[in-house]
Design an enzyme around this catalytic site. Structure first.
Site, PDB file in Angstrom:
ATOM      1  N   GLY A  17       0.777  -1.230   0.000  1.00 48.30           N
ATOM      2  CA  GLY A  17       0.000   0.000   0.000  1.00 48.30           C
ATOM      3  C   GLY A  17       0.812   1.286   0.000  1.00 48.30           C
ATOM      4  N   GLY A  19       2.713   2.651   2.272  1.00 50.22           N
ATOM      5  CA  GLY A  19       4.088   2.543   2.776  1.00 50.22           C
ATOM      6  C   GLY A  19       5.053   2.052   1.713  1.00 50.22           C
ATOM      7  CE1 TYR A 156      -7.355   3.670  10.444  1.00 48.85           C
ATOM      8  CE2 TYR A 156      -8.988   5.203   9.575  1.00 48.85           C
ATOM      9  CZ  TYR A 156      -7.746   4.591   9.484  1.00 48.85           C
ATOM     10  OH  TYR A 156      -6.908   4.900   8.440  1.00 48.85           O
TER      11      TYR A 156
HETATM   12  P1  NAP Z   1      -2.386  -1.690   4.185  1.00 47.75           P
HETATM   13  O1  NAP Z   1      -2.232  -1.868   2.722  1.00 47.75           O
HETATM   14  O2  NAP Z   1      -3.423  -2.467   4.914  1.00 47.75           O
HETATM   15  O3  NAP Z   1      -0.941  -1.926   4.869  1.00 47.75           O
HETATM   16  C1  NAP Z   1      -0.813  -1.836   6.268  1.00 47.75           C
HETATM   17  C2  NAP Z   1       0.642  -1.887   6.647  1.00 47.75           C
HETATM   18  O4  NAP Z   1       0.752  -1.809   8.083  1.00 47.75           O
HETATM   19  C3  NAP Z   1       1.308  -3.189   6.216  1.00 47.75           C
HETATM   20  O5  NAP Z   1       2.609  -2.929   5.773  1.00 47.75           O
HETATM   21  C4  NAP Z   1       1.335  -4.011   7.505  1.00 47.75           C
HETATM   22  O6  NAP Z   1       2.429  -4.928   7.580  1.00 47.75           O
HETATM   23  C5  NAP Z   1       1.511  -2.919   8.553  1.00 47.75           C
HETATM   24  N1  NAP Z   1       1.030  -3.370   9.849  1.00 47.75           N
HETATM   25  C6  NAP Z   1      -0.199  -3.887  10.138  1.00 47.75           C
HETATM   26  N2  NAP Z   1      -0.230  -4.286  11.424  1.00 47.75           N
HETATM   27  C7  NAP Z   1       1.007  -4.039  11.952  1.00 47.75           C
HETATM   28  C8  NAP Z   1       1.595  -4.257  13.225  1.00 47.75           C
HETATM   29  N3  NAP Z   1       0.931  -4.829  14.229  1.00 47.75           N
HETATM   30  N4  NAP Z   1       2.874  -3.868  13.407  1.00 47.75           N
HETATM   31  C9  NAP Z   1       3.566  -3.309  12.400  1.00 47.75           C
HETATM   32  N5  NAP Z   1       3.076  -3.076  11.163  1.00 47.75           N
HETATM   33  C10 NAP Z   1       1.797  -3.453  10.951  1.00 47.75           C
HETATM   34  O7  NAP Z   1      -2.668  -0.172   4.572  1.00 47.75           O
HETATM   35  P2  NAP Z   1      -2.605   1.193   3.754  1.00 47.75           P
HETATM   36  O8  NAP Z   1      -3.948   1.443   3.205  1.00 47.75           O
HETATM   37  O9  NAP Z   1      -1.407   1.278   2.891  1.00 47.75           O
HETATM   38  O10 NAP Z   1      -2.460   2.170   5.011  1.00 47.75           O
HETATM   39  C11 NAP Z   1      -1.254   2.780   5.394  1.00 47.75           C
HETATM   40  C12 NAP Z   1      -1.601   3.920   6.329  1.00 47.75           C
HETATM   41  O11 NAP Z   1      -2.504   4.805   5.669  1.00 47.75           O
HETATM   42  C13 NAP Z   1      -2.325   3.475   7.613  1.00 47.75           C
HETATM   43  O12 NAP Z   1      -1.847   4.200   8.708  1.00 47.75           O
HETATM   44  C14 NAP Z   1      -3.782   3.808   7.323  1.00 47.75           C
HETATM   45  O13 NAP Z   1      -4.508   4.041   8.504  1.00 47.75           O
HETATM   46  C15 NAP Z   1      -3.624   5.058   6.472  1.00 47.75           C
HETATM   47  N6  NAP Z   1      -4.793   5.360   5.633  1.00 47.75           N
HETATM   48  C16 NAP Z   1      -5.215   4.483   4.659  1.00 47.75           C
HETATM   49  C17 NAP Z   1      -6.325   4.821   3.892  1.00 47.75           C
HETATM   50  C18 NAP Z   1      -6.862   3.924   2.808  1.00 47.75           C
HETATM   51  O14 NAP Z   1      -7.942   4.206   2.265  1.00 47.75           O
HETATM   52  N7  NAP Z   1      -6.163   2.857   2.419  1.00 47.75           N
HETATM   53  C19 NAP Z   1      -6.965   6.031   4.105  1.00 47.75           C
HETATM   54  C20 NAP Z   1      -6.506   6.883   5.082  1.00 47.75           C
HETATM   55  C21 NAP Z   1      -5.418   6.537   5.840  1.00 47.75           C
HETATM   56  P3  NAP Z   1       2.351  -6.437   6.977  1.00 47.75           P
HETATM   57  O15 NAP Z   1       1.776  -6.337   5.591  1.00 47.75           O
HETATM   58  O16 NAP Z   1       3.774  -6.894   6.941  1.00 47.75           O
HETATM   59  O17 NAP Z   1       1.531  -7.262   7.902  1.00 47.75           O
END
Ligand code: NAP
Length: 248
Positions: A17, A19, A156
């Site tokens: 995602g 990151g 959240y």
């Molecule tokens: P994602 O694709 O679900 O990826 C989540 C990441 O967090 C993965 O790399 C995962 O690692 C890691 N993670 C999960 N649990 C963890 C733990 N216990 N310890 C350490 N790392 C952990 O999420 P994303 O959508 O890219 O989101 C990234 C950020 O953006 C988050 O903070 C999210 O709240 C924010 N965000 C996302 C959206 C959206 O619509 N997607 C919107 C607003 C904000 P593994 O894969 O190795 O398990």
């Protein structure tokens, strides 16, 4: 010379995602990137290979940032590698969807653990070296829901509101040391985090967003990259929300 040459960036949750996209863009800008992951080692290694192809080195490190000693273990691994990041992207995060009255203590511990404890403690451990260097860039990945609040995402939203307050307060404390602290608060982004939404829910979401679509992870990562640059040194304590015009 690339703008981040000679610098080290740690991106948490860089296996997937937002990151992963941020890690690659920081590598492209010249940084040595630490690709942190929790469970998805293969994906983290793929991110690191992509960083390597862009010309910068990368190291993959694992930690559960929601566990009490996870951030400290990650810091020890960084120390063993002789690394003290100049750029910290606190991106790892988890979400939960459901009624407020159904939130359990386990949900609380998991979501608060990763989104607040992990971010807070890891930052606390990495700031002293930045202060000594009188330079640093801290970028917290928050959410529009930390600004506006979301029905059925109360827990959240609470954590992301906390991230925003943390960002503003820490920015004031660290500005005299040459360290900026900002939050990127995305709207809806095409990542695994959205996988629980069905077709109808996604269509309704797109209709509510003036841009008519979700963001691509790269569209969030490009803002993270900008905030990580030396030239962004006068931007601090800001919550910037790339959201397609969804929430003003
Ligand atoms: P994602 O694709 O679900 O990826 C989540 C990441 O967090 C993965 O790399 C995962 O690692 C890691 N993670 C999960 N649990 C963890 C733990 N216990 N310890 C350490 N790392 C952990 O999420 P994303 O959508 O890219 O989101 C990234 C950020 O953006 C988050 O903070 C999210 O709240 C924010 N965000 C996302 C959206 C959206 O619509 N997607 C919107 C607003 C904000 P593994 O894969 O190795 O398990």
């Amino acid at each position: 010379m690339k703008p981040l040459e000679g610098m080290t960036a740690l991106v948490t949750g860089a296996s997937r995602g937002i990151g992963a996209a941020a890690a690659v863009m920081l590598a492209e800008a010249g940084a040595y990137v630490v690709v942190h992951y929790h469970t998805a080692r293969d994906k983290a290694e793929a991110t690191a290979r992509e960083c390597g192809r862009r010309g910068a080195g990368a190291l993959v490190l694992q930690a559960d940032l929601g566990s009490p000693d996870g951030p400290d273990r990650l810091k020890r691994a960084l120390d063993e590698a002789g690394l003290a990041p100049d750029i910290l992207v606190n991106n790892a995060g988890v979400s939960r969807y459901g009624l407020f009255t159904d939130v359990t203590e386990k949900d609380w511990n998991e979501v608060v653990g990763v989104n607040l404890w992990g971010l807070f403690r890891l930052t606390q451990l990495l700031v002293p070296a930045m202060v000594r260097r009188r330079y640093g860039r801290i970028i917290n990945v928050s959410s529009v829901w930390g600004i506006a609040g979301a029905s059925c995402e109360v827990l959240y939203s609470l954590t992301k509101g906390g991230v925003n307050a943390f960002t503003k307060a820490l920015a004031k404390e660290l500005a005299p040391s040459g360290i900026t602290v900002n939050a990127v608060a995305p709207g809806a982004v095409e990542t695994d985090m959205m996988r629980d939404f069905d077709e109808a829910e996604l269509a309704a979401l797109k209709e509510a967003i003036p841009a008519g679509r979700l963001a691509r992870p790269e569209e969030i990562a490009s803002l993270i990259r900008y905030l990580a640059l030396p030239e962004a040194g006068y931007i601090t304590g800001q919550i910037i929300s790339p959201n397609g015009g969804w929430i003003a």
